[in-house]
Design a protein around this motif. Sequence first.
Motif, PDB file in Angstrom:
ATOM      1  N   LEU A  15       0.829  -1.206   0.000  1.00 50.91           N
ATOM      2  CA  LEU A  15       0.000   0.000   0.000  1.00 50.91           C
ATOM      3  C   LEU A  15       0.864   1.258   0.000  1.00 50.91           C
ATOM      4  O   LEU A  15       0.574   2.225  -0.713  1.00 50.91           O
ATOM      5  N   THR A  16       1.927   1.241   0.767  1.00 50.05           N
ATOM      6  CA  THR A  16       2.836   2.388   0.820  1.00 50.05           C
ATOM      7  C   THR A  16       3.485   2.616  -0.542  1.00 50.05           C
ATOM      8  O   THR A  16       3.598   3.757  -0.999  1.00 50.05           O
ATOM      9  N   ARG A  17       3.885   1.538  -1.213  1.00 50.15           N
ATOM     10  CA  ARG A  17       4.456   1.665  -2.566  1.00 50.15           C
ATOM     11  C   ARG A  17       3.429   2.257  -3.531  1.00 50.15           C
ATOM     12  O   ARG A  17       3.757   3.110  -4.354  1.00 50.15           O
ATOM     13  N   ILE A  18       2.193   1.794  -3.436  1.00 53.32           N
ATOM     14  CA  ILE A  18       1.134   2.297  -4.317  1.00 53.32           C
ATOM     15  C   ILE A  18       0.896   3.787  -4.061  1.00 53.32           C
ATOM     16  O   ILE A  18       0.783   4.579  -5.000  1.00 53.32           O
ATOM     17  N   ILE A  19       0.828   4.178  -2.800  1.00 51.31           N
ATOM     18  CA  ILE A  19       0.600   5.589  -2.462  1.00 51.31           C
ATOM     19  C   ILE A  19       1.743   6.451  -2.987  1.00 51.31           C
ATOM     20  O   ILE A  19       1.507   7.521  -3.556  1.00 51.31           O
ATOM     21  N   ALA A  20       2.978   5.993  -2.817  1.00 50.61           N
ATOM     22  CA  ALA A  20       4.134   6.752  -3.315  1.00 50.61           C
ATOM     23  C   ALA A  20       4.062   6.901  -4.828  1.00 50.61           C
ATOM     24  O   ALA A  20       4.257   7.998  -5.362  1.00 50.61           O
ATOM     25  N   ARG A  21       3.758   5.810  -5.514  1.00 44.24           N
ATOM     26  CA  ARG A  21       3.727   5.830  -6.983  1.00 44.24           C
ATOM     27  C   ARG A  21       2.566   6.674  -7.511  1.00 44.24           C
ATOM     28  O   ARG A  21       2.768   7.584  -8.320  1.00 44.24           O
ATOM     29  N   GLU A  22       1.374   6.403  -7.060  1.00 49.05           N
ATOM     30  CA  GLU A  22       0.189   7.082  -7.597  1.00 49.05           C
ATOM     31  C   GLU A  22       0.079   8.534  -7.127  1.00 49.05           C
ATOM     32  O   GLU A  22      -0.442   9.376  -7.852  1.00 49.05           O
ATOM     33  N   GLY A  23       0.556   8.808  -5.929  1.00 52.75           N
ATOM     34  CA  GLY A  23       0.511  10.171  -5.415  1.00 52.75           C
ATOM     35  C   GLY A  23       1.742  10.981  -5.779  1.00 52.75           C
ATOM     36  O   GLY A  23       1.835  12.155  -5.438  1.00 52.75           O
TER      37      GLY A  23
END
Length: 91
Positions: A15-23
């Motif tokens: 989830l942290t990776r997704i937030i970093a990438r998408e945000g």
Amino acid sequence: MSKPPHTGTAIRAELTRIIAREGEIAPERLIPEATLDTIGIASHDLVLVLMSIEETFDLYVAVDSDFADVETLDQLLGLLTSRIMEHQAQA
């Protein structure tokens, strides 16, 4: 696509990776006590994050009243992790 993680720790990391990438947020800014405002997650960023989470974990994330109380990254990760784990337990 690879199989999504199943442990709470692995889910939070993904989830942290997704937030970093998408945000488009530097990973070092994603500390648990950071507020969504201070790390710059706007509502349109959150939509992109949720869409990516839905695709990664093959589930629908309903944005309900639980999200209204979320202020910190840790709270967001906790809420999303619990929903993902509930979904995986039912699958």
